[in-house]
Design an enzyme around this catalytic site. Structure first.
Site, PDB file in Angstrom:
ATOM      1  N   SER A 102      30.497  23.249 -55.065  1.00 22.43           N
ATOM      2  CA  SER A 102      30.701  22.427 -53.964  1.00 22.43           C
ATOM      3  C   SER A 102      29.671  22.609 -52.957  1.00 22.43           C
ATOM      4  O   SER A 102      28.470  22.313 -53.108  1.00 22.43           O
ATOM      5  CB  SER A 102      32.060  22.780 -53.314  1.00 22.43           C
ATOM      6  OG  SER A 102      32.478  21.861 -52.471  1.00 22.43           O
ATOM      7  N   ASP A 152      37.169  13.169 -58.588  1.00 16.79           N
ATOM      8  CA  ASP A 152      36.973  13.861 -57.525  1.00 16.79           C
ATOM      9  C   ASP A 152      36.849  13.272 -56.301  1.00 16.79           C
ATOM     10  O   ASP A 152      36.010  12.271 -56.095  1.00 16.79           O
ATOM     11  CB  ASP A 152      35.596  14.792 -57.964  1.00 16.79           C
ATOM     12  CG  ASP A 152      35.219  15.730 -56.968  1.00 16.79           C
ATOM     13  OD1 ASP A 152      35.540  15.701 -55.572  1.00 16.79           O
ATOM     14  OD2 ASP A 152      34.425  16.483 -57.414  1.00 16.79           O
ATOM     15  N   HIS A 183      38.340  18.009 -57.612  1.00 13.64           N
ATOM     16  CA  HIS A 183      37.024  18.740 -57.054  1.00 13.64           C
ATOM     17  C   HIS A 183      37.223  20.218 -57.746  1.00 13.64           C
ATOM     18  O   HIS A 183      36.205  20.993 -57.444  1.00 13.64           O
ATOM     19  CB  HIS A 183      37.181  18.622 -55.554  1.00 13.64           C
ATOM     20  CG  HIS A 183      35.800  19.144 -54.996  1.00 13.64           C
ATOM     21  ND1 HIS A 183      34.607  18.425 -55.262  1.00 13.64           N
ATOM     22  CD2 HIS A 183      35.529  20.233 -54.149  1.00 13.64           C
ATOM     23  CE1 HIS A 183      33.727  19.066 -54.653  1.00 13.64           C
ATOM     24  NE2 HIS A 183      34.208  20.091 -53.850  1.00 13.64           N
TER      25      HIS A 183
END
Length: 203
Positions: A102, A152, A183
């Site tokens: 991320s 996501d 995610h």
């Protein structure tokens, strides 16, 4: 930068550089590193930016909207820290493979976008495009793994495909692994990254 360094059993193996997601610490991805390359040395960093008390590697203006000036500054900060850490710990600066999730994947991607010799390779879990409209360094011969989720909500499939195109256009060898999830970083995605690493680096 706050960090952890763990010396690996095989000096010839690339050193993994770990970059956590928003709200994480330098300890978050240590189990993932063991899964990917159990014999490699590991340098795990903590981001220097706080967002509501949560560590990050650079500021953002809103969800998915990066503070580009801070991103450039923090990318340089990380690059210079890697130079310093190589001298301190004695690992090969030219043999670093980033592993980021991320926000951490975004700063690792930004290293590729800005510095030709920053990384020997990268494993990017759920990254976004760090910057647009800039000239890329020559990334020929640099392998990149992207882990992505078809559902996501933060990093859309089109964003992943755009990032793949930008990196490939600069010469990188890009592999995209899709999961039918959001995610989160799943065990199957981690296993796919580990298999990719073994294939690319012969370990």
């Amino acid at each position: 930068m706050k960090h952890i360094f763990e010396k690996g059993r095989r000096e010839e193996a690339p050193t993994l550089v770990l970059f956590h997601g928003t709200g994480g610490t330098e300890r978050d991805l240590l189990p993932l590193a063991k899964r990917i390359a159990p014999d490699s040395s590991v340098l795990s960093l903590r981001g220097n930016v706080l967002e509501n008390g949560m560590p990050r590697f650079f500021r953002r203006l809103a969800e998915g909207v990066f503070d580009e000036e801070d991103l450039i500054f923090r990318t340089r900060e990380v690059s210079e820290f890697l130079d310093q850490a190589a001298g301190q710990y004695g690992f090969d600066r030219s043999r670093l493979v980033a592993v980021g999730y991320s926000n951490g994947a975004n700063i690792a991607g930004s290293l590729l976008f800005h510095y030709r010799d920053a990384l020997q390779g990268a494993i990017l879990h759920h990254p976004m495009v760090p910057r647009r409209g800039i000239a890329f360094p020559d990334l020929s011969g640099i392998p990149v793994f992207i882990g992505a989720g078809t559902n996501d909500p933060i990093c859309s499939a089109s964003e992943t495909e755009e990032l793949e195109g930008l990196l490939s256009g600069a010469g990188a060898s890009v592999t995209v692994h899709w999961e039918r999830f959001g995610h989160q970083l799943t065990p199957t995605e981690a296993d796919a990254a580990a298999a990719w690493f073994r294939k690319q680096f012969g370990l």
